[in-house]
Design an enzyme around this catalytic site. Structure first.
Site, PDB file in Angstrom:
ATOM      1  N   LYS A  13      34.032  63.459-103.111  1.00 52.81           N
ATOM      2  CA  LYS A  13      34.133  62.689-104.363  1.00 52.81           C
ATOM      3  C   LYS A  13      32.823  61.973-104.723  1.00 52.81           C
ATOM      4  O   LYS A  13      32.429  61.967-105.870  1.00 52.81           O
ATOM      5  CB  LYS A  13      35.250  61.640-104.263  1.00 52.81           C
ATOM      6  CG  LYS A  13      36.640  62.225-104.188  1.00 52.81           C
ATOM      7  CD  LYS A  13      37.702  61.155-104.329  1.00 52.81           C
ATOM      8  CE  LYS A  13      37.696  60.127-103.215  1.00 52.81           C
ATOM      9  NZ  LYS A  13      37.973  60.654-101.861  1.00 52.81           N
ATOM     10  N   ARG A  87      44.452  54.067-104.306  1.00 51.88           N
ATOM     11  CA  ARG A  87      44.833  54.825-103.116  1.00 51.88           C
ATOM     12  C   ARG A  87      46.314  54.633-102.800  1.00 51.88           C
ATOM     13  O   ARG A  87      46.810  55.216-101.853  1.00 51.88           O
ATOM     14  CB  ARG A  87      44.014  54.362-101.916  1.00 51.88           C
ATOM     15  CG  ARG A  87      42.758  55.202-101.673  1.00 51.88           C
ATOM     16  CD  ARG A  87      41.985  54.506-100.563  1.00 51.88           C
ATOM     17  NE  ARG A  87      41.197  55.367 -99.756  1.00 51.88           N
ATOM     18  CZ  ARG A  87      39.872  55.496 -99.858  1.00 51.88           C
ATOM     19  NH1 ARG A  87      39.229  54.864-100.802  1.00 51.88           N
ATOM     20  NH2 ARG A  87      39.204  56.269 -99.027  1.00 51.88           N
ATOM     21  N   ARG A 121      28.826  64.313 -90.610  1.00 48.62           N
ATOM     22  CA  ARG A 121      27.934  63.421 -91.353  1.00 48.62           C
ATOM     23  C   ARG A 121      27.187  62.463 -90.438  1.00 48.62           C
ATOM     24  O   ARG A 121      27.752  61.904 -89.514  1.00 48.62           O
ATOM     25  CB  ARG A 121      28.738  62.594 -92.360  1.00 48.62           C
ATOM     26  CG  ARG A 121      29.120  63.387 -93.572  1.00 48.62           C
ATOM     27  CD  ARG A 121      29.045  62.601 -94.823  1.00 48.62           C
ATOM     28  NE  ARG A 121      29.771  61.347 -94.774  1.00 48.62           N
ATOM     29  CZ  ARG A 121      29.851  60.561 -95.836  1.00 48.62           C
ATOM     30  NH1 ARG A 121      29.268  60.901 -96.958  1.00 48.62           N
ATOM     31  NH2 ARG A 121      30.521  59.441 -95.757  1.00 48.62           N
ATOM     32  N   ARG A 154      29.326  57.112 -88.933  1.00 49.13           N
ATOM     33  CA  ARG A 154      30.141  55.986 -89.381  1.00 49.13           C
ATOM     34  C   ARG A 154      31.319  55.816 -88.422  1.00 49.13           C
ATOM     35  O   ARG A 154      31.928  56.806 -88.017  1.00 49.13           O
ATOM     36  CB  ARG A 154      30.680  56.290 -90.786  1.00 49.13           C
ATOM     37  CG  ARG A 154      30.041  55.464 -91.867  1.00 49.13           C
ATOM     38  CD  ARG A 154      30.378  55.954 -93.253  1.00 49.13           C
ATOM     39  NE  ARG A 154      31.790  55.886 -93.601  1.00 49.13           N
ATOM     40  CZ  ARG A 154      32.273  56.174 -94.809  1.00 49.13           C
ATOM     41  NH1 ARG A 154      31.439  56.523 -95.775  1.00 49.13           N
ATOM     42  NH2 ARG A 154      33.555  56.121 -95.057  1.00 49.13           N
ATOM     43  N   ARG A 165      42.863  58.617 -90.955  1.00 46.64           N
ATOM     44  CA  ARG A 165      42.618  58.479 -92.402  1.00 46.64           C
ATOM     45  C   ARG A 165      43.298  59.598 -93.179  1.00 46.64           C
ATOM     46  O   ARG A 165      43.836  59.379 -94.262  1.00 46.64           O
ATOM     47  CB  ARG A 165      41.103  58.487 -92.680  1.00 46.64           C
ATOM     48  CG  ARG A 165      40.435  57.198 -92.259  1.00 46.64           C
ATOM     49  CD  ARG A 165      38.929  57.332 -92.306  1.00 46.64           C
ATOM     50  NE  ARG A 165      38.414  57.466 -93.657  1.00 46.64           N
ATOM     51  CZ  ARG A 165      37.219  57.977 -93.933  1.00 46.64           C
ATOM     52  NH1 ARG A 165      36.434  58.412 -92.975  1.00 46.64           N
ATOM     53  NH2 ARG A 165      36.811  58.050 -95.181  1.00 46.64           N
TER      54      ARG A 165
HETATM   55  P1  AMP Z   1      35.722  55.536 -98.717  1.00 46.98           P
HETATM   56  O1  AMP Z   1      34.244  55.360 -98.627  1.00 46.98           O
HETATM   57  O2  AMP Z   1      36.244  55.650-100.118  1.00 46.98           O
HETATM   58  O3  AMP Z   1      36.246  56.618 -97.807  1.00 46.98           O
HETATM   59  O4  AMP Z   1      36.342  54.170 -98.162  1.00 46.98           O
HETATM   60  C1  AMP Z   1      36.116  53.729 -96.838  1.00 46.98           C
HETATM   61  C2  AMP Z   1      37.230  52.818 -96.380  1.00 46.98           C
HETATM   62  O5  AMP Z   1      37.315  51.669 -97.248  1.00 46.98           O
HETATM   63  C3  AMP Z   1      38.632  53.438 -96.444  1.00 46.98           C
HETATM   64  O6  AMP Z   1      38.925  54.226 -95.304  1.00 46.98           O
HETATM   65  C4  AMP Z   1      39.491  52.191 -96.528  1.00 46.98           C
HETATM   66  O7  AMP Z   1      39.608  51.554 -95.267  1.00 46.98           O
HETATM   67  C5  AMP Z   1      38.660  51.275 -97.423  1.00 46.98           C
HETATM   68  N1  AMP Z   1      39.041  51.468 -98.845  1.00 46.98           N
HETATM   69  C6  AMP Z   1      38.267  51.997 -99.842  1.00 46.98           C
HETATM   70  N2  AMP Z   1      38.937  52.029-101.001  1.00 46.98           N
HETATM   71  C7  AMP Z   1      40.165  51.517-100.739  1.00 46.98           C
HETATM   72  C8  AMP Z   1      41.338  51.321-101.528  1.00 46.98           C
HETATM   73  N3  AMP Z   1      41.386  51.660-102.829  1.00 46.98           N
HETATM   74  N4  AMP Z   1      42.435  50.763-100.925  1.00 46.98           N
HETATM   75  C9  AMP Z   1      42.401  50.405 -99.622  1.00 46.98           C
HETATM   76  N5  AMP Z   1      41.344  50.593 -98.824  1.00 46.98           N
HETATM   77  C10 AMP Z   1      40.227  51.146 -99.362  1.00 46.98           C
END
Ligand code: AMP
Length: 218
Positions: A13, A87, A121, A154, A165
């Site tokens: 994304k 989410r 990554r 990460r 996840r």
């Molecule tokens: P991402 O970089 O989008 O994969 O986000 C990394 C982490 O941030 C996720 O695994 C969640 O722990 C947290 N996170 C990001 N966006 C959200 C969201 N909309 N709701 C809850 N947790 C989020």
């Protein structure tokens, strides 16, 4: 235009968002990036969020919705691409109260491709450049090509956490596909090709453009 990008962790994304935002002049708003920024600055929100993020869990809705609401109040956020929000159904309902969404792009790829993309990554500690053990191999193992910084994985991209996840995605986020489909907002985009292939970027951008132009001309 106000666009939501849906899709499993690792579907790409963030990469697609960068391609779309350049072409259509939209603010790229990633809740994951906003949380990582807060963690880096060691703010109260960052400290709370880190506990959930490192374990691969979702940050609670109240914190996340508040964070997004503030970001959407900023001047540049009139037209945007939302990457990583909503989410949960709860977040989608909250978003609806804040603003009206024009389109939801749902990117999908096989689990095999997703696992490969996420697990490989590596990020530079110093400059943040992103490498991949298969798709963008660093010249020297563990060292950044750009600044000689040390590369790291990460915490939330370790194998056990990735599985967690993906499970949470299936349970909590996938229901959003139906939610937006019923509202007539969902457009599907297959993103299974090898990101390294010569045509990948052109192909995916063509698909995205076809959808966006279709919506604009309605
Ligand atoms: P991402 O970089 O989008 O994969 O986000 C990394 C982490 O941030 C996720 O695994 C969640 O722990 C947290 N996170 C990001 N966006 C959200 C969201 N909309 N709701 C809850 N947790 C989020």
């Amino acid at each position: 235009m106000k666009i939501v990008l849906l899709g499993s962790p690792g579907v790409g994304k963030g990469t697609y968002a960068s391609m779309i935002k350049e072409k259509y002049d939209l603010a790229h708003i990633s809740t994951g990036d906003l949380f990582r920024e807060a963690i880096k600055k060691s703010t109260d929100l960052g400290k709370k969020a880190k506990e959930y993020i490192d374990r691969g869990n979702l940050v609670p809705d109240e914190l996340t919705i508040e964070l997004l609401k503030k970001r959407l109040e900023q001047k540049d956020a009139k037209n945007f691409l939302l990457d990583g929000f909503p989410r949960t159904i709860n977040q989608a309902e909250a978003l609806e109260k804040i603003t009206k969404i024009d389109l939801v792009l749902n990117f999908y790829a096989s689990e095999k491709v997703i696992l490969q993309r996420l697990g490989g990554r590596r990020i530079c500690k110093k400059c943040g450049a992103i490498f991949h053990l298969k798709n963008r191999i660093p010249k020297k193992l563990g060292i950044c090509d750009e600044c000689d910084g040390e590369l790291y994985q990460r915490a939330d991209e370790m194998p056990d956490i990735i599985r967690e996840r993906l499970e949470i995605y299936r349970k909590k986020t996938r229901p959003l596909e139906d939610y937006y489909r019923k509202k007539g907002l969902l457009k599907e985009i297959k993103a299974d090709e090898d990101m390294n292939s010569f045509n990948f970027k052109t192909e995916i951008l063509d698909k995205i453009e076809a959808v966006l132009d279709g919506v604009k001309n309605k």
